[in-house]
Write an enzyme that holds these catalytic residues in place. Structure first.
Site, short mmCIF file in Angstrom:
data_model
loop_
_atom_site.label_atom_id
_atom_site.label_comp_id
_atom_site.label_asym_id
_atom_site.label_seq_id
_atom_site.Cartn_x
_atom_site.Cartn_y
_atom_site.Cartn_z
NE ARG A 20 8.22 -3.66 3.64
CZ ARG A 20 8.83 -2.61 4.24
NH1 ARG A 20 9.86 -1.95 3.95
NH2 ARG A 20 8.13 -2.16 5.44
CG ASN A 38 5.71 -2.02 1.59
OD1 ASN A 38 5.69 -3.11 1.54
ND2 ASN A 38 5.45 -1.23 2.66
#
Length: 91
Positions: A20, A38
């Site tokens: 990320r 996520n």
């Protein structure tokens, strides 16, 4: 007004490997807004909103991801009515 909005679902070893954060850095460098988050099933969802060539470059990068990731697949879909987003968030 951005040219395109795409949502990608990235599978493989993509959680716990700074996926990320690296995606956010890459997106911001390209001028793409959106988020990376996520998912409970182990995938990462990425929303990319911006100029079509920049979004395409980010989606291409998602095929590899950062060095510690092991991307197995990327499923991409168009987003018809994208939310208004500024910057790139890691959720």
């Amino acid at each position: 007004m951005p040219d395109v909005a795409r949502r990608a679902f990235v599978s493989g070893r993509v959680q716990g490997v700074w996926f990320r954060g690296a995606t956010a850095e890459h997106a911001l460098a390209l001028g793409v807004a959106g988020y990376a988050k996520n998912l409970p099933d182990g995938r990462v969802e990425v929303l990319a909103v911006g100029e079509s060539s920049a979004v395409a470059r980010l989606l291409e990068w998602l095929q590899r991801g950062p060095p510690l990731a092991s991307v197995e697949g990327v499923q991409v879909e168009d987003v018809e009515d994208p939310p208004v987003v500024a910057g790139f968030a890691r959720r």
